[in-house]
Design a protein around this motif. Structure first.
Motif, mmCIF file in Angstrom:
data_model
loop_
_atom_site.group_PDB
_atom_site.id
_atom_site.type_symbol
_atom_site.label_atom_id
_atom_site.label_comp_id
_atom_site.label_asym_id
_atom_site.label_seq_id
_atom_site.Cartn_x
_atom_site.Cartn_y
_atom_site.Cartn_z
ATOM 1 N N ARG A 1 0.838 -1.215 0.000
ATOM 2 C CA ARG A 1 0.000 0.000 0.000
ATOM 3 C C ARG A 1 0.860 1.247 0.000
ATOM 4 N N ALA A 2 1.851 1.240 0.890
ATOM 5 C CA ALA A 2 2.711 2.432 1.020
ATOM 6 C C ALA A 2 3.475 2.685 -0.280
ATOM 7 N N THR A 3 3.855 1.618 -0.959
ATOM 8 C CA THR A 3 4.609 1.772 -2.211
ATOM 9 C C THR A 3 3.727 2.344 -3.315
ATOM 10 N N CYS A 4 2.483 1.915 -3.336
ATOM 11 C CA CYS A 4 1.610 2.256 -4.477
ATOM 12 C C CYS A 4 0.813 3.548 -4.279
ATOM 13 N N ILE A 5 0.580 3.933 -3.034
ATOM 14 C CA ILE A 5 -0.341 5.044 -2.769
ATOM 15 C C ILE A 5 0.050 6.353 -3.469
ATOM 16 N N PRO A 6 1.348 6.642 -3.688
ATOM 17 C CA PRO A 6 1.655 7.905 -4.371
ATOM 18 C C PRO A 6 0.978 8.034 -5.746
ATOM 19 N N TYR A 7 0.774 6.915 -6.439
ATOM 20 C CA TYR A 7 0.092 7.001 -7.744
ATOM 21 C C TYR A 7 -1.343 7.504 -7.564
ATOM 22 N N LEU A 8 -2.017 6.941 -6.559
ATOM 23 C CA LEU A 8 -3.400 7.352 -6.315
ATOM 24 C C LEU A 8 -3.444 8.808 -5.855
ATOM 25 N N GLN A 9 -2.489 9.165 -4.999
ATOM 26 C CA GLN A 9 -2.451 10.565 -4.538
ATOM 27 C C GLN A 9 -2.323 11.511 -5.725
ATOM 28 N N GLU A 10 -1.446 11.150 -6.647
ATOM 29 C CA GLU A 10 -1.261 12.016 -7.832
ATOM 30 C C GLU A 10 -2.520 12.042 -8.692
ATOM 31 N N GLN A 11 -3.177 10.877 -8.812
ATOM 32 C CA GLN A 11 -4.431 10.842 -9.581
ATOM 33 C C GLN A 11 -5.447 11.796 -8.961
ATOM 34 N N ILE A 12 -5.576 11.709 -7.643
ATOM 35 C CA ILE A 12 -6.569 12.554 -6.960
ATOM 36 C C ILE A 12 -6.173 14.028 -7.067
ATOM 37 N N ASP A 13 -4.886 14.317 -6.910
ATOM 38 C CA ASP A 13 -4.426 15.710 -7.010
ATOM 39 C C ASP A 13 -4.736 16.292 -8.386
ATOM 40 N N LEU A 14 -4.611 15.451 -9.416
ATOM 41 C CA LEU A 14 -4.888 15.948 -10.773
ATOM 42 C C LEU A 14 -6.391 16.054 -11.032
ATOM 43 N N ILE A 15 -7.124 15.035 -10.613
ATOM 44 C CA ILE A 15 -8.573 15.029 -10.901
ATOM 45 C C ILE A 15 -9.293 16.104 -10.083
ATOM 46 N N GLN A 16 -8.885 16.249 -8.820
ATOM 47 C CA GLN A 16 -9.558 17.189 -7.909
ATOM 48 C C GLN A 16 -11.072 16.971 -7.885
ATOM 49 N N PRO A 17 -11.498 15.753 -7.514
ATOM 50 C CA PRO A 17 -12.949 15.514 -7.449
ATOM 51 C C PRO A 17 -13.571 16.329 -6.310
ATOM 52 N N LYS A 18 -14.884 16.485 -6.399
ATOM 53 C CA LYS A 18 -15.590 17.222 -5.330
ATOM 54 C C LYS A 18 -15.913 16.275 -4.174
ATOM 55 N N ALA A 19 -15.904 14.991 -4.481
ATOM 56 C CA ALA A 19 -16.132 13.990 -3.419
ATOM 57 C C ALA A 19 -15.492 12.669 -3.821
ATOM 58 N N ILE A 20 -15.041 11.950 -2.785
ATOM 59 C CA ILE A 20 -14.454 10.615 -3.005
ATOM 60 C C ILE A 20 -15.286 9.619 -2.210
ATOM 61 N N VAL A 21 -15.638 8.499 -2.836
ATOM 62 C CA VAL A 21 -16.258 7.401 -2.094
ATOM 63 C C VAL A 21 -15.185 6.334 -1.906
ATOM 64 N N ALA A 22 -14.849 6.056 -0.657
ATOM 65 C CA ALA A 22 -13.852 5.021 -0.362
ATOM 66 C C ALA A 22 -14.592 3.725 -0.062
ATOM 67 N N LEU A 23 -14.335 2.723 -0.883
ATOM 68 C CA LEU A 23 -15.085 1.467 -0.819
ATOM 69 C C LEU A 23 -14.353 0.439 0.043
ATOM 70 N N GLY A 24 -14.802 0.255 1.244
ATOM 71 C CA GLY A 24 -14.237 -0.780 2.096
ATOM 72 C C GLY A 24 -13.064 -0.303 2.941
ATOM 73 N N ALA A 25 -12.695 -1.166 3.878
ATOM 74 C CA ALA A 25 -11.704 -0.806 4.898
ATOM 75 C C ALA A 25 -10.345 -0.470 4.289
ATOM 76 N N THR A 26 -9.906 -1.237 3.307
ATOM 77 C CA THR A 26 -8.568 -0.993 2.755
ATOM 78 C C THR A 26 -8.492 0.386 2.113
ATOM 79 N N ALA A 27 -9.548 0.755 1.397
ATOM 80 C CA ALA A 27 -9.556 2.061 0.734
ATOM 81 C C ALA A 27 -9.578 3.173 1.777
#
Ligand code: URA
Length: 306
Positions: free
Chosen positions: A208-234
């Motif tokens: 998780r720690a290795t991969c999360i920067p990709y998701l962070q960058e995706q979110i930083d670029l997309i800048q959604p108005k809301a995020i739905v986190a599906l399940g405990a891992t998310a």
């Protein structure tokens, strides 16, 4: 070196060069092949002559291997990323578009980096595809799941298996489509399950720690108005805390300034078909629709009510 062996070698080199020219960067190499490559050149195993008279002898005379061509054993430094060229869809040109200048290019560059990632050598070796994410990069709403399963690994797209079909139904029930939102996972590669032919496992904290920067960058670029986190891992992966999905679901959280709604993973709803659990997820989604000021009909308000 025998002519037959030389022809085989030439054909292999030609095949690999053909793949390379078509953009394939990795090929499937079975662990036993890797081990065989690490040995000095010897006759192929199927040509090995058994000492036992009762065993059928191969019809082909084994090629004579001259000692001068025997290579010293090669060291295997790290697992070689294994991707089946047939199923590898990562090279397919996908069109990423955005209304904002530079955004599509930045997102494409990020995707290309992720597709070439080998930071987790064991996952790079076991995956068929990197499952980067799918949807509208200008989306107001983003869904984040755990990690690709077998179907997602095969198709290179998140949430396309059974849980994914349920997520698609949830998205459609809001009046949106998959193309209107963005869908991604905490982990971009399918967690490997060595020695198992089926089943999934949750990502490890290191993965998780290795991969999360990709998701962070995706979110930083997309800048959604809301995020739905599906399940405990998310939820844990994004918020960095483990309060428990049962406690957190339905309660707004914040991720880098963006409202985040934790809810159950659709796979949970497949395991627990109770109307009450479906209603809980739907209530969480209604809160998201309200936050995004989406129209909500009376029918939508009453979904999964007895
Ligand atoms: N489960 C997830 O969390 N993500 C997928 O992409 C598929 C199933």
């Amino acid at each position: 070196m025998s002519d037959g062996y030389r022809q085989l070698l030439d054909a292999t080199i030609q095949h690999l060069e053909g793949l390379k020219s078509r953009g394939v960067r990795h090929v499937a190499v079975a662990p036993e092949t890797l081990r065989a490559l690490a040995l000095p050149a010897t006759a192929p195993a199927r040509f090995q002559i058994s000492n036992s008279k009762s065993q059928i002898q191969p019809a082909v005379v084994p090629p004579k291997i001259e000692p001068t061509i025997a290579m010293p054993p090669k060291k295997i430094a790290a697992p070689i990323p294994v991707v089946s060229p047939k199923a590898d869809v990562s090279n397919l040109k996908i069109e990423i578009t955005s209304a904002l200048p530079g955004k599509a290019a930045a997102f494409t560059a990020l995707r290309e980096r992720a597709l070439a990632c080998v930071k987790c050598p064991h996952l790079a070796a076991s995956r068929t595809n990197v499952v980067f994410g799918v949807g509208n990069i200008d989306a107001q709403l983003m869904f984040v799941g755990e990690a690709p399963g077998a179907d997602e690994d095969e198709q290179g797209e998140p949430f396309v298996g059974r849980a994914g079909q349920l997520l698609t139904k949830i998205i459609l029930a809001t009046g949106l489509s998959r193309a209107d939102v963005y869908i991604a996972n905490i982990l971009k590669c399918r967690p490997d399950t060595p020695g198992q032919s089926a089943g999934n496992r949750p990502p490890t904290p290191e993965e998780r720690a290795t991969c999360i920067p990709y998701l962070q960058e995706q979110i930083d670029l997309i800048q959604p108005k809301a995020i739905v986190a599906l399940g405990a891992t998310a939820v844990d992966g994004l918020l960095g805390k483990t309060l428990g999905i049962t406690k957190l679901r339905g309660n707004w959280q914040t991720y880098r300034g963006i409202p985040l709604m934790p809810t159950y993973h659709p796979a949970y709803l497949l395991r627990n078909q109770a109307m009450s659990e479906k209603r809980k997820v739907w209530e969480d989604i209604l809160k998201v629709m309200e936050k995004l000021e989406m129209p909500i009909s009376a029918k939508q308000r009453n979904f999964f009510l007895a």
